[in-house]
Design a protein around this motif. Structure first.
Motif, short mmCIF file in Angstrom:
data_model
loop_
_atom_site.label_atom_id
_atom_site.label_comp_id
_atom_site.label_asym_id
_atom_site.label_seq_id
_atom_site.Cartn_x
_atom_site.Cartn_y
_atom_site.Cartn_z
N GLY A 33 0.78 -1.23 0.00
CA GLY A 33 0.00 0.00 0.00
C GLY A 33 0.81 1.28 0.00
N ASP A 85 -12.62 -4.62 0.70
CA ASP A 85 -11.96 -4.77 2.00
C ASP A 85 -12.89 -5.44 3.00
OD1 ASP A 85 -9.42 -3.79 1.55
OD2 ASP A 85 -9.96 -1.72 1.99
N ARG A 111 -5.93 -5.04 8.06
CA ARG A 111 -6.92 -4.31 7.26
C ARG A 111 -6.39 -4.12 5.85
NH1 ARG A 111 -7.01 1.43 10.24
NH2 ARG A 111 -8.77 1.67 8.83
N TYR A 112 -7.13 -3.44 5.00
CA TYR A 112 -6.76 -3.19 3.61
C TYR A 112 -6.55 -4.49 2.83
CZ TYR A 112 -5.67 1.31 5.78
OH TYR A 112 -5.73 2.47 6.52
N HIS A 113 -7.43 -5.45 3.02
CA HIS A 113 -7.25 -6.76 2.40
C HIS A 113 -7.49 -6.76 0.90
CE1 HIS A 113 -7.81 -8.81 6.56
NE2 HIS A 113 -6.62 -8.29 6.40
N SER A 114 -8.06 -5.68 0.36
CA SER A 114 -8.23 -5.61 -1.10
C SER A 114 -6.87 -5.51 -1.79
CB SER A 114 -9.09 -4.40 -1.48
OG SER A 114 -8.47 -3.20 -1.07
N LEU A 115 -5.83 -5.18 -1.04
CA LEU A 115 -4.49 -5.09 -1.61
C LEU A 115 -3.85 -6.46 -1.80
CD1 LEU A 115 -3.16 -2.11 0.55
CD2 LEU A 115 -3.97 -2.01 -1.82
N TRP A 127 -1.37 -7.70 7.13
CA TRP A 127 -2.06 -6.55 7.69
C TRP A 127 -3.44 -6.93 8.21
CZ3 TRP A 127 -0.92 -2.08 3.69
CH2 TRP A 127 0.46 -1.84 3.70
N GLN A 185 -13.02 -0.25 -3.44
CA GLN A 185 -11.98 -0.93 -2.68
C GLN A 185 -12.43 -1.17 -1.25
OE1 GLN A 185 -7.93 0.59 -3.12
NE2 GLN A 185 -7.60 0.33 -0.93
N ALA A 186 -13.13 -0.19 -0.65
CA ALA A 186 -13.62 -0.35 0.72
C ALA A 186 -14.61 -1.51 0.82
CB ALA A 186 -14.27 0.95 1.20
N ARG A 225 -11.95 4.20 -4.59
CA ARG A 225 -11.74 3.94 -3.17
C ARG A 225 -12.99 3.34 -2.53
NH1 ARG A 225 -9.14 9.14 -2.93
NH2 ARG A 225 -10.94 9.96 -1.79
#
Length: 330
Positions: A119, A293, A196-200, A194, A289-290, A286
């Motif tokens: 990220g 996530d 969080r931010y698992h869409s990455l 991580w 993406q959320a 975004r």
């Protein structure tokens, strides 16, 4: 302090006999005593190094999410002169597996081994002339201390940080990436996964159990109710053999909107994004993406967090956190 305690407890539960060194900047006597009490309760070795604030003189913090204590990473070669190698861990991590593969790996001519950061900001990559696959997250580092000392890597990192012509958004993490570039062993994501931010992450990366979970960002589970993956951290805290002090946790603030207003905003966002108006395409990206996530967070909780908590519960661990204090208590 709660972050360090849970990190230590989870480390020793999955890695019996591991020796832990804590680098402290302004640690109180009560905090130090609590750490020693935890080590004694599990029969582990702990060394607490109180670092003088002069060690970080001249190094400023521009990122409001960080403190000057982040620079203590650069002091490890000096503070541990007899160590040839260390595994460095941020204090907002939980260990959920054995670290033996990291300890046994051969570093060769590499200065560090770390997990690529999925990220990192594109502007930071351009400033460092670095690609996304090269840039690593410094939350977990396997450090080749012999080479760091022989080549003065810490001093070179400090020089980079003090360079007025090169502003680095991610402070010492970017300095380490800049100085160590080309001599980094890239580790799988399981060693710095991580919360969080698992869409990455790819679906493959999110499918396996991690060995280290990183609660990055400002929403630490010992500070906020509703923080991502807080159930995992709270379960590890409950597994400690000693009681943590009361946690003063605040609810995560989420913007409140009427259902109709949310639908109207989403339609407007999607329309303007399709038309390419202003920054709406980026805002729409975004929002998508959320959503991803949130979906992947639930998938990860089902595949890993819930089974991990069940395994901890099977040990018969009693809750070891004092009752939370409310605003009326203070």
């Amino acid at each position: 302090m709660p972050g360090i305690m849970v990190l230590a407890g989870s480390l020793w539960r999955h890695n019996p006999g591991a020796r832990l060194t804590v680098l402290g900047l302004g640690l109180s006597e009560a905090s130090t005593a609590l750490m020693r009490q935890l080590a004694a309760a599990v029969g582990a070795q702990i060394e607490i190094l109180a670092v003088d604030e002069t060690a970080v003189d001249g190094l400023a913090i521009t990122n409001r999410y960080l403190s000057v204590a982040t620079y203590l990473r650069l002091e490890i070669p000096r503070l541990l002169p007899q160590a040839a190698k260390v595994i460095y861990l941020d204090s907002d991590m939980v260990v959920t597996g054995s670290l033996a593969p990291l300890w046994q790996m051969e570093l060769g001519d590499a200065l560090i081994a770390a997990v690529p950061d999925p990220g990192v900001d594109s502007e930071e990559l351009c400033a460092l002339n670095c690609t996304a696959g090269e840039y690593v997250n410094s939350g977990l580092l396997v450090m080749n201390l012999d080479l760091w000392r022989a080549e003065g890597i810490a001093a070179t990192c400090r020089q980079a940080l003090c360079d007025p012509d090169r502003r680095m958004r991610y402070e010492d993490q970017s300095a380490i990436n800049l100085v160590c570039r080309g001599r980094v062993l890239h580790l799988p994501v399981v060693w710095n996964f991580w919360s969080r931010y698992h869409s990455l992450y790819s679906k493959t990366e999110i499918s396996g159990p991690p060995a280290v979970v990183h609660f990055l960002g400002v929403q630490k589970p010992w500070l906020y109710c509703g923080a991502p993956a807080e159930a995992l951290w709270l379960a590890e805290a409950a597994a400690l053999p000693i009681r943590l002090p009361a946690l003063e946790r605040k609810p995560v603030q989420k913007p409140g909107r009427h259902a109709a207003a949310r639908v109207e905003r989403w339609l407007r966002l999607r329309l303007f994004a399709a038309l390419g108006v202003g920054r709406y395409p980026e805002r729409y990206r975004r929002s998508v993406q959320a959503k991803v996530d949130a979906e992947r967070q639930l998938l990860w909780e089902k595949r890993f967090i819930l089974p991990h908590i069940a395994a901890i519960s099977a040990l018969g661990c009693a809750p070891s956190i004092a009752p939370a204090r409310t605003a009326s208590d203070t």
